[in-house]
Design a protein around this motif. Structure first.
Motif, short mmCIF file in Angstrom:
data_model
loop_
_atom_site.label_atom_id
_atom_site.label_comp_id
_atom_site.label_asym_id
_atom_site.label_seq_id
_atom_site.Cartn_x
_atom_site.Cartn_y
_atom_site.Cartn_z
N GLY A 45 0.86 -1.19 0.00
CA GLY A 45 0.00 0.00 0.00
C GLY A 45 0.89 1.23 0.00
O GLY A 45 1.95 1.22 -0.61
N GLY A 46 0.48 2.24 0.70
CA GLY A 46 1.26 3.49 0.65
C GLY A 46 0.59 4.44 -0.32
O GLY A 46 -0.07 4.02 -1.28
N LYS A 47 0.79 5.70 -0.07
CA LYS A 47 0.06 6.72 -0.85
C LYS A 47 0.67 6.96 -2.23
O LYS A 47 0.07 7.61 -3.06
N LEU A 49 2.97 8.97 -2.96
CA LEU A 49 3.04 10.42 -3.15
C LEU A 49 4.26 10.85 -3.97
O LEU A 49 4.14 11.64 -4.91
N ARG A 50 5.43 10.33 -3.61
CA ARG A 50 6.64 10.78 -4.31
C ARG A 50 6.60 10.43 -5.80
O ARG A 50 6.86 11.30 -6.64
N PRO A 51 6.25 9.17 -6.15
CA PRO A 51 6.18 8.89 -7.59
C PRO A 51 5.08 9.68 -8.30
O PRO A 51 5.23 10.04 -9.47
N LEU A 75 11.97 6.20 -7.25
CA LEU A 75 11.81 6.99 -6.01
C LEU A 75 10.97 6.24 -4.99
O LEU A 75 11.24 6.29 -3.79
N GLU A 76 9.95 5.52 -5.46
CA GLU A 76 9.14 4.74 -4.51
C GLU A 76 9.97 3.60 -3.91
O GLU A 76 9.82 3.28 -2.73
N MET A 77 10.86 3.02 -4.70
CA MET A 77 11.73 1.95 -4.16
C MET A 77 12.65 2.53 -3.07
O MET A 77 12.83 1.92 -2.01
N TYR A 81 12.61 1.50 0.82
CA TYR A 81 13.83 1.05 1.53
C TYR A 81 14.01 1.84 2.82
O TYR A 81 14.32 1.28 3.88
N SER A 82 13.80 3.16 2.75
CA SER A 82 14.03 3.99 3.94
C SER A 82 13.02 3.64 5.05
O SER A 82 13.36 3.65 6.23
N LEU A 83 11.81 3.28 4.65
CA LEU A 83 10.81 2.90 5.66
C LEU A 83 11.19 1.56 6.31
O LEU A 83 11.10 1.40 7.53
N LEU A 96 4.51 -2.02 12.88
CA LEU A 96 3.39 -1.77 11.97
C LEU A 96 3.76 -0.72 10.93
O LEU A 96 4.24 0.36 11.27
N ARG A 97 3.55 -1.05 9.66
CA ARG A 97 3.83 -0.09 8.57
C ARG A 97 2.90 -0.39 7.42
O ARG A 97 2.75 -1.53 7.01
N ARG A 98 2.31 0.63 6.87
CA ARG A 98 1.37 0.48 5.75
C ARG A 98 0.28 -0.55 6.10
O ARG A 98 -0.13 -1.35 5.26
N GLY A 99 -0.09 -0.52 7.38
CA GLY A 99 -1.18 -1.38 7.83
C GLY A 99 -0.80 -2.85 7.97
O GLY A 99 -1.68 -3.69 8.17
N ALA A 154 20.21 15.54 2.90
CA ALA A 154 19.49 14.47 2.19
C ALA A 154 19.03 13.38 3.16
O ALA A 154 19.29 13.46 4.37
N LEU A 155 18.36 12.37 2.59
CA LEU A 155 17.65 11.34 3.37
C LEU A 155 18.46 10.75 4.53
O LEU A 155 18.01 10.80 5.70
N ILE A 156 19.62 10.18 4.23
CA ILE A 156 20.38 9.52 5.30
C ILE A 156 20.90 10.55 6.30
O ILE A 156 20.82 10.34 7.52
C1 GRG Z 1 16.56 4.77 7.28
C2 GRG Z 1 17.93 5.92 5.50
C3 GRG Z 1 16.77 5.91 6.38
C4 GRG Z 1 15.93 6.95 6.32
C5 GRG Z 1 14.67 7.01 7.06
C6 GRG Z 1 11.79 8.12 5.64
C7 GRG Z 1 12.54 8.08 6.90
C8 GRG Z 1 14.00 8.31 6.84
C9 GRG Z 1 11.96 7.75 8.04
C10 GRG Z 1 10.56 7.35 8.13
C11 GRG Z 1 10.00 7.82 9.42
C12 GRG Z 1 8.98 8.87 9.24
C13 GRG Z 1 7.68 8.58 9.84
C14 GRG Z 1 9.26 9.98 8.59
C15 GRG Z 1 8.26 11.02 8.45
C16 GRG Z 1 7.77 11.26 7.08
C17 GRG Z 1 7.62 10.09 6.28
C18 GRG Z 1 8.72 9.79 5.37
C19 GRG Z 1 6.49 9.36 6.37
C20 GRG Z 1 6.19 8.21 5.54
O1 GRG Z 1 5.86 8.62 4.24
P1 GRG Z 1 4.40 8.44 3.64
O2 GRG Z 1 3.38 8.98 4.60
O3 GRG Z 1 4.30 6.86 3.63
O4 GRG Z 1 4.38 9.01 2.27
P2 GRG Z 1 3.53 5.90 2.60
O5 GRG Z 1 3.46 4.58 3.35
O6 GRG Z 1 2.17 6.47 2.32
O7 GRG Z 1 4.38 5.81 1.38
#
Ligand code: GRG
Length: 297
Positions: A45-47, A49-51, A75-77, A81-83, A96-99, A154-156
């Motif tokens: 699942g997941g929204k 949004l980025r793609p 970008l979704e991949m 990965y980050s999630l 719990l993630r994406r339900g 950036a992300l990391i």
């Molecule tokens: C581990 C390298 C590494 C990075 C982690 C993305 C992130 C950085 C952490 C996630 C924790 C978090 C809750 C961040 C807040 C914003 C965020 C990225 C939420 C999740 O994105 P959504 O809401 O998720 O777009 P879906 O599941 O809808 O894609």
């Protein structure tokens, strides 16, 4: 006719899922377990949004689907990965993630680490194979994505700052913005920019879209903080109330829910104002900015 955002998101999700299926190794490909683990989180699942932002930005310039969709999937991949890594016991230790149960709960910690690594790698396989037929633009797109996934603003890097400030109640608003611009903002900014680059946007158009993406990215995080403080785990598909439990620096912790909501609205308005500098039909991007702050999950 005005854009129906739900329909727009639904149609793009269907297209994205088809392309993701094509771009990810099948579950029959050996070693099967890793491909199953990668697909488990991507198709949870997941929204998207980025793609969807990649597609919306690229479509402003009539960029071809065959170039936009693989880049959007990449970008979704990376996001997925980050999630997966963020949920690991060594980081947020979430179940719990994406339900659904998180990747490491289902496949074990080692396989979840590898599934995250593999999605990051697979993203660059997709980009190097399909992100535009123009070689110079392709290199530019790959460089943008690599930078956004890295450590400098950036992300990391954002994740590192976020971890270092856990439990730190002295974080200022400026520091908080810096964390969020990196952790959440960089990938959202990148999504818009690569869509525009694939579409051959002019430098002025790219600058306006970059401003839009930076405001929208920050608005996304402020809204995320509000949701963490106000919504249920069921609605979010991930553990709610986690930020307060670990004393995370958030907008709601710093300013309270009401001020955070106002800040999200202000950022959304600034994102919309940036779009006015572009003489194209930007309705999908306006609707996405509004969605970012109005979403319930
Ligand atoms: C581990 C390298 C590494 C990075 C982690 C993305 C992130 C950085 C952490 C996630 C924790 C978090 C809750 C961040 C807040 C914003 C965020 C990225 C939420 C999740 O994105 P959504 O809401 O998720 O777009 P879906 O599941 O809808 O894609």
């Amino acid at each position: 006719m005005p854009l129906n955002l739900n329909e727009y998101l639904k149609q793009n999700t269907a297209r994205l899922d088809q392309w993701l299926d094509r771009l990810l190794p099948s579950v029959e490909t050996p070693p099967a377990k890793i491909h199953e683990a990668m697909r488990y989180s991507v198709f949870a699942g997941g929204k998207r949004l980025r793609p969807t932002l990649v597609i919306a930005a690229g479509e402003l310039f009539n960029a071809p689907e065959a170039e936009l969709l693989p880049t959007a999937c990449a970008l979704e991949m990376i996001h997925t990965y980050s999630l997966i890594h963020d949920d690991l016991p060594a980081m947020d230790n979430d179940t719990l993630r994406r339900g659904r149960p998180t990747n490491h709960v289902v496949y074990g910690e080692a396989m979840a680490i590898l599934a995250g690594d593999a999605l990051l790698t697979q993203a660059f396989i997709a980009l190097s194979g399909y992100a535009t037929v123009n070689e110079a633009r392709k290199v530019r797109v790959i460089a943008e994505v690599a930078q956004a996934a890295g450590t400098v603003r950036a992300l990391i890097g954002g994740q590192v700052l976020d971890m270092q400030h856990e439990g730190d109640l002295t974080v200022t608003g400026a520091q908080l913005e810096e964390i969020h611009r990196a952790k959440t903002g960089a990938l959202i900014r990148c999504a818009i920019r690569v869509g525009a680059i694939i579409g051959c946007a002019s430098e002025n158009e790219l600058a306006a879209l970059t401003e839009y993406s930076e405001k929208a990215g920050l608005a996304f995080q402020v809204a995320d903080d509000v949701l963490d403080a106000t919504a249920t785990s069921e609605a979010l598909g991930k553990t709610a109330g986690k930020d307060a439990a670990v004393q995370k620096a958030t907008y709601t912790a710093l300013y309270g829910v009401e001020d955070a909501r106002q800040r999200a609205q202000q950022l959304c308005d600034e994102a919309l104002a940036a779009l006015e500098r572009i003489e194209r039909d930007t309705e999908s991007l306006s609707a996405l900015a509004r969605f970012i702050i109005a979403r319930q999950s």
